[in-house]
Design an enzyme around this catalytic site. Structure first.
Site, short mmCIF file in Angstrom:
data_model
loop_
_atom_site.label_atom_id
_atom_site.label_comp_id
_atom_site.label_asym_id
_atom_site.label_seq_id
_atom_site.Cartn_x
_atom_site.Cartn_y
_atom_site.Cartn_z
N GLU A 157 -1.63 -2.69 -14.08
CA GLU A 157 -1.80 -2.27 -15.07
C GLU A 157 -2.47 -3.22 -16.44
O GLU A 157 -1.86 -3.68 -17.50
CB GLU A 157 -0.28 -2.09 -16.25
CG GLU A 157 -0.77 -0.61 -17.07
CD GLU A 157 -1.31 0.66 -16.50
OE1 GLU A 157 -1.08 1.88 -17.40
OE2 GLU A 157 -0.86 0.71 -15.20
N CYS B 281 1.28 -1.19 -0.37
CA CYS B 281 0.46 0.06 -0.13
C CYS B 281 0.64 1.50 0.07
O CYS B 281 1.61 1.37 0.56
CB CYS B 281 -0.68 0.12 1.81
SG CYS B 281 -2.42 1.59 0.87
#
Length: 309
Positions: free
Chosen positions: A201, A98
């Protein structure tokens, strides 16, 4: 090939996990992180973030759910991992990816990527606390400011006993900006004997193929792409076409009913706008719809607008 639905704090809650696992052949989900500081958390915290514990730690569609923990203290992470397993967790995931400032400020998430020894200590403590039959996985990025610590960190976690490793193929500094550096994950894949999962992605089936080819990984973790294209996992695994906009509208209404009837109805206006912000990456119609509800603050008004279209 396994397809894993990624943890996304504040986004992929149990309702969204329910919806997406009904639509897609996911093999596993990971919860939003449960933050661990300096205490053993009460059961209600685990049930709130993972209500699937009430049903064998699976979504209504039957997809297994793994509980994710975030923190920096090996002993308290181990204590809470054991607590989660006593409540019925099917496995534990450790968050070292994170990039949020509020998390990193307290040395959680990606902030720990600068300390491979601490990663090892955490993995070793949690692995010792979790029953041997249950997996302990971890998620990392390629580094902090630079993409430079991924081999050392990956090795430390594997030596600490992690069962598998998911790699978001960017550094903390990269955030979510393209590209994702899939070929660097191939170096991790060559180094480790445990499974390595590629993440980052992957917006369509073609990119899924490219990510697997360039990383050498068999398995994929899907996050933002699964929100932008709600049947992304199905398109990857079966070659089915993306959902039409009409089908997306039906999903939005279905999700709206779930949110309003569930325990998170107060957050519905923000949640539906957030989802539309992802959908507009794949559907031009979502941008127009977002414009229509952007200033609406009340659930009834938003729901009425969706139903009228």
């Amino acid at each position: 090939m396994r397809l894993i639905l990624a943890p996304m704090e504040g986004v992929l809650d149990h309702l969204m996990r329910d919806l997406l696992t009904r639509l897609n052949p996911f093999d596993l989900c990971v919860t939003e992180f449960i933050r661990v500081v300096d205490m053993r958390l009460p059961p209600r915290v685990f049930y709130r973030l993972c209500p699937e514990l009430y049903q064998g730690c699976r979504t209504p569609a039957g997809t297994p759910v793994r509980i994710q923990l975030l923190g920096q203290d090996p002993d308290w992470l181990a204590e809470n991992a054991a607590q989660a397993c006593r409540l019925g967790a099917g496995g534990i995931d450790l968050n070292f990816g994170c990039p949020a400032k509020t998390v990193n400020r307290h040395r959680g998430g990606a902030a720990l990527l600068g300390d491979s020894e601490q990663l090892y200590r955490i993995a070793r403590a949690v692995r010792a606390a979790v029953p041997a039959a249950l997996p302990v996985s971890a998620k990392i990025r390629l580094g902090l400011e630079e993409r430079d610590s991924y081999l050392e960190n990956s090795q430390a976690l594997a030596e600490g006993g992690v069962s598998e490793l998911a790699v978001h193929a960017r550094s903390k500094q990269d955030g979510y900006r393209p590209p994702a550096y899939w070929p660097l994950v191939a170096e991790i894949r060559a180094l480790l004997s445990i499974p390595v999962v590629i993440n980052g992605e992957i917006w369509n089936a073609a990119q899924a193929d490219q990510a697997r080819a360039q990383s050498g990984c068999r398995d994929l973790m899907l996050g933002r792409g699964a929100l932008a294209l709600p049947n992304l996992a199905t398109t990857i695994k079966t070659g089915s076409p993306p959902l039409s906009w009409e089908q997306i509208m039906a999903l939005l209404l279905d999700y709206s009913d779930m949110e309003i009837e569930g325990d998170k109805g107060l957050y519905y206006p923000n949640r539906i706008k957030q989802w539309l912000s992802y959908l507009k990456l794949q559907y031009p119609q979502a941008k127009a719809l977002f414009g229509r509800i952007r200033t609406l603050k009340h659930t009834a008004d938003i729901r009425r607008t969706l139903a009228s279209l």
